[in-house]
Motif scaffolding. Structure first.
Motif, PDB file in Angstrom:
ATOM      1  N   LEU A 194       2.843  -4.604   3.282  1.00 21.10           N
ATOM      2  CA  LEU A 194       3.724  -3.457   3.551  1.00 21.10           C
ATOM      3  C   LEU A 194       2.951  -2.191   3.243  1.00 21.10           C
ATOM      4  CD1 LEU A 194       7.442  -2.970   2.688  1.00 21.10           C
ATOM      5  CD2 LEU A 194       5.803  -1.289   1.826  1.00 21.10           C
ATOM      6  N   LEU A 195       3.185  -1.166   4.048  1.00 18.89           N
ATOM      7  CA  LEU A 195       2.635   0.163   3.784  1.00 18.89           C
ATOM      8  C   LEU A 195       3.783   1.157   3.690  1.00 18.89           C
ATOM      9  CD1 LEU A 195       0.188   2.121   3.560  1.00 18.89           C
ATOM     10  CD2 LEU A 195       0.428   2.478   6.037  1.00 18.89           C
ATOM     11  N   HIS A 196       3.772   1.942   2.608  1.00 20.27           N
ATOM     12  CA  HIS A 196       4.713   3.047   2.474  1.00 20.27           C
ATOM     13  C   HIS A 196       3.997   4.320   2.911  1.00 20.27           C
ATOM     14  CE1 HIS A 196       7.480   5.675  -0.281  1.00 20.27           C
ATOM     15  NE2 HIS A 196       7.624   5.944   1.006  1.00 20.27           N
ATOM     16  N   SER A 197       4.548   4.975   3.922  1.00 19.07           N
ATOM     17  CA  SER A 197       4.004   6.233   4.438  1.00 19.07           C
ATOM     18  C   SER A 197       4.925   7.373   3.993  1.00 19.07           C
ATOM     19  CB  SER A 197       3.915   6.190   5.972  1.00 19.07           C
ATOM     20  OG  SER A 197       3.115   5.102   6.394  1.00 19.07           O
ATOM     21  N   PRO A 198       4.615   8.045   2.882  1.00 23.30           N
ATOM     22  CA  PRO A 198       5.501   9.099   2.372  1.00 23.30           C
ATOM     23  C   PRO A 198       5.466  10.375   3.189  1.00 23.30           C
ATOM     24  CG  PRO A 198       4.041   8.230   0.646  1.00 23.30           C
ATOM     25  CD  PRO A 198       3.496   7.799   1.975  1.00 23.30           C
ATOM     26  N   ASP A 199       4.493  10.480   4.118  1.00 26.91           N
ATOM     27  CA  ASP A 199       4.314  11.696   4.897  1.00 26.91           C
ATOM     28  C   ASP A 199       4.804  11.488   6.333  1.00 26.91           C
ATOM     29  OD1 ASP A 199       3.566  14.235   5.636  1.00 26.91           O
ATOM     30  OD2 ASP A 199       1.426  13.781   5.788  1.00 26.91           O
ATOM     31  N   PHE A 200       5.994  10.892   6.463  1.00 25.03           N
ATOM     32  CA  PHE A 200       6.703  10.749   7.737  1.00 25.03           C
ATOM     33  C   PHE A 200       6.132   9.682   8.681  1.00 25.03           C
ATOM     34  CE2 PHE A 200       7.737  15.070   6.448  1.00 25.03           C
ATOM     35  CZ  PHE A 200       9.069  15.220   6.808  1.00 25.03           C
TER      36      PHE A 200
ATOM     37  N   VAL B  56       7.462   1.115   5.627  1.00 22.97           N
ATOM     38  CA  VAL B  56       8.502   1.975   5.049  1.00 22.97           C
ATOM     39  C   VAL B  56       7.997   3.399   5.161  1.00 22.97           C
ATOM     40  CG1 VAL B  56       9.701   2.674   2.938  1.00 22.97           C
ATOM     41  CG2 VAL B  56       9.398   0.242   3.460  1.00 22.97           C
ATOM     42  N   ILE B  57       8.814   4.293   5.674  1.00 23.51           N
ATOM     43  CA  ILE B  57       8.436   5.705   5.727  1.00 23.51           C
ATOM     44  C   ILE B  57       9.471   6.526   4.965  1.00 23.51           C
ATOM     45  CG2 ILE B  57       7.366   5.359   7.986  1.00 23.51           C
ATOM     46  CD1 ILE B  57       9.671   7.052   9.183  1.00 23.51           C
TER      47      ILE B  57
ATOM     48  N   ILE C  74       4.935  11.983  -4.000  1.00 21.67           N
ATOM     49  CA  ILE C  74       4.042  10.841  -4.199  1.00 21.67           C
ATOM     50  C   ILE C  74       3.705  10.667  -5.668  1.00 21.67           C
ATOM     51  CG2 ILE C  74       1.734   9.925  -3.682  1.00 21.67           C
ATOM     52  CD1 ILE C  74       1.914  11.446  -0.987  1.00 21.67           C
ATOM     53  N   LEU C  75       3.394  11.765  -6.351  1.00 21.59           N
ATOM     54  CA  LEU C  75       3.047  11.692  -7.770  1.00 21.59           C
ATOM     55  C   LEU C  75       4.195  11.148  -8.604  1.00 21.59           C
ATOM     56  CD1 LEU C  75       1.088  15.037  -8.248  1.00 21.59           C
ATOM     57  CD2 LEU C  75       0.158  12.717  -8.410  1.00 21.59           C
TER      58      LEU C  75
ATOM     59  N   GLY D  21       0.822  -1.197   0.000  1.00 21.68           N
ATOM     60  CA  GLY D  21       0.000   0.000   0.000  1.00 21.68           C
ATOM     61  C   GLY D  21       0.857   1.248   0.000  1.00 21.68           C
ATOM     62  N   ILE D  22       0.435   2.248  -0.755  1.00 26.51           N
ATOM     63  CA  ILE D  22       1.115   3.548  -0.777  1.00 26.51           C
ATOM     64  C   ILE D  22       0.105   4.600  -0.323  1.00 26.51           C
ATOM     65  CG2 ILE D  22       2.289   5.289  -2.174  1.00 26.51           C
ATOM     66  CD1 ILE D  22       3.266   3.046  -3.978  1.00 26.51           C
ATOM     67  N   ASP D  23       0.388   5.250   0.780  1.00 31.34           N
ATOM     68  CA  ASP D  23      -0.521   6.234   1.367  1.00 31.34           C
ATOM     69  C   ASP D  23      -0.445   7.526   0.555  1.00 31.34           C
ATOM     70  OD1 ASP D  23      -2.018   7.962   2.875  1.00 31.34           O
ATOM     71  OD2 ASP D  23      -1.077   7.462   4.782  1.00 31.34           O
ATOM     72  N   ALA D  24      -1.477   7.759  -0.256  1.00 32.56           N
ATOM     73  CA  ALA D  24      -1.501   8.936  -1.129  1.00 32.56           C
ATOM     74  C   ALA D  24      -2.606   9.911  -0.736  1.00 32.56           C
ATOM     75  CB  ALA D  24      -1.674   8.494  -2.582  1.00 32.56           C
ATOM     76  N   ARG D  25      -3.069   9.841   0.513  1.00 26.51           N
ATOM     77  CA  ARG D  25      -4.180  10.700   0.940  1.00 26.51           C
ATOM     78  C   ARG D  25      -3.858  12.185   0.824  1.00 26.51           C
ATOM     79  NH1 ARG D  25      -4.932   9.359   6.774  1.00 26.51           N
ATOM     80  NH2 ARG D  25      -2.718   8.837   6.598  1.00 26.51           N
TER      81      ARG D  25
END
Length: 416
Positions: A131-137, A148-149, A68-69, A51-55
């Motif tokens: 797995l979840l990638h959290s691009p926002d820390f 993964v952050i 993210i984009l 999962g990629i958190d794109a909220r």
């Protein structure tokens, strides 16, 4: 926020930093579940589900949203054996993700919400992510999947007095979030050092992956697009450009003082164009502007859409970027990609991005900044070298490179 669900909590014991083990009871059993949160079928063929958190894409167009984009664009061009699930805000229409070959699912929990650490894990449980990638820390601190952050900078630790109360509350979770993550992506070597020193994350769990710029930033022919942006904002032929949010660490007062020196000693017809929203704690910027009596010689444009920003870079004589601290520093990279000379501060990650393709100065050296700007404006040989080196250097920060390296991090985290 009300999730409008009846929930029966089952306490399974500690769940930070790992997936559920065979035979272990699930975290939650749903009485009533919103249909968005219960996809009909996922993970065909036993593939790993990422999962990629794109909220954040619904709430912002800049900074982390651009990261993210670019990541999604790069992953979309790759052949990936894992299943990628893009997790979007429920307020964002599915059509916004229609160009991507990934499943897109809506989440009710808003980013940075005070209930996020309670509500988000509830929503994610049924997705059975590996797995979840959290691009926002900040990742979910209670979870049954690998994490993964991405840490973009630690300015909020370097300069805590510059935070709003809401931001301070959100980023206070970074210590636990970073130390519990299976891998931490740092967007520069400078940020990696901060993650290790300020957060105590072991070095072998921190991976440097430089950000990528939007390919829309490129040299434009001297024609309609550049002329149109000049006409729209009423800009002259000769202007210095700054791009970024107006906040204390961007060091606008020093730039204003250096620009005053240029007006008084070199060229009184120059204009300084500031492209960026008013952020926070900007009283000193306004006071300096008024004290120096800059008047119409400085133009504050506010937010500038990407197509017009590309044209602004192309039209500018030079980008001035005297920031005190950057986790990466995207504007200098965007400027180089457009063929615009760069004068920037010799601090934090900026030398990693600019290299020898720009002129670097001490961020507190007003006279040095003014002199460097004038060299980039007036010395044709220096300009030619900076433009050529900048265009070449920008090629190293590609979307494909970033996506490939990020996928490698996902796979390493899944292996443990």
């Amino acid at each position: 926020m009300c999730l409008n669900m009846r929930l029966k909590l089952i306490l399974p014991g500690p769940i930070i930093g790992g997936r559920s083990q065979p035979g272990q009871r699930p975290l939650l059993a749903w009485g009533v579940l919103h249909p968005i949160m219960a996809p009909a079928s996922m993970g065909s063929g036993g593939r790993m589900r990422i999962g990629i958190d794109a909220r954040l894409l619904h709430y912002s167009e800049a900074g982390i949203s651009q990261y993210i984009l670019r990541l999604l664009e790069g992953l979309a061009r790759m052949e990936i054996e894992e299943e990628i699930v893009v997790l979007r805000s429920r307020k964002q229409q599915p059509a916004a993700m229609s160009g991507l070959p990934f499943r897109s699912l809506a989440l009710w929990t808003p980013p940075h919400n005070r209930f996020e650490q309670f509500a988000l894990p509830l929503e994610l449980t049924r997705l059975k992510l590996d797995l979840l990638h959290s691009p926002d820390f900040i990742p979910p601190l209670r979870r049954r999947f690998r994490s993964v952050i991405t840490v973009h900078d630690l300015a909020f630790l370097r300069y805590p007095h510059l935070l709003t109360r809401e931001s301070a509350h959100y980023y206070a979770q970074i210590d636990q979030g970073a130390r519990s993550a299976d891998r931490v992506i740092a967007v520069s070597e400078s940020t990696k050092r901060d993650v290790i020193q300020l957060l105590g994350v072991p070095e072998d769990r921190v991976v440097v992956i430089y950000e990528a710029y939007n390919p829309a930033f490129r040299p434009l022919p001297a024609g309609e697009q550049v002329s149109a942006v000049r006409d729209r904002y009423g800009l002259p032929e000769r202007f210095v450009l700054f791009v970024g949010t107006i906040e204390p660490r961007k060091n606008l007062p020093t730039l204003l003082k250096a620009f005053r020196l240029l007006l008084d000693g070199k060229d009184s017809s120059l204009l300084l164009v500031v492209a960026g929203q008013w952020g926070w704690l900007y009283d000193e910027v306004q006071q300096t502007y008024e004290q120096l009596r800059l008047g119409q010689r400085v133009r504050f444009l506010g937010h500038v859409p990407t197509p017009e920003l590309v044209a602004l870079y192309n039209a500018a004589l030079v980008l001035a970027y005297p920031s005190y601290y950057e986790g990466f520093g995207l504007p200098p990279l965007e400027a180089m990609a457009c063929g615009t000379p760069v004068v920037a501060a010799r601090t934090s990650s900026i030398p990693e991005v600019v290299g020898d393709a720009g002129l670097l100065v001490d961020p507190d050296d007003i006279e040095g900044l003014a002199a460097a700007l004038w060299r980039a404006i007036d010395d044709s040989e220096v300009r030619e070298v900076l433009i050529r080196r900048g265009l070449e250097r920008a090629k190293a920060f590609s979307v494909d490179r970033m996506a490939k390296a990020t996928l490698a991090v996902y796979r390493a985290a899944l292996l443990g």
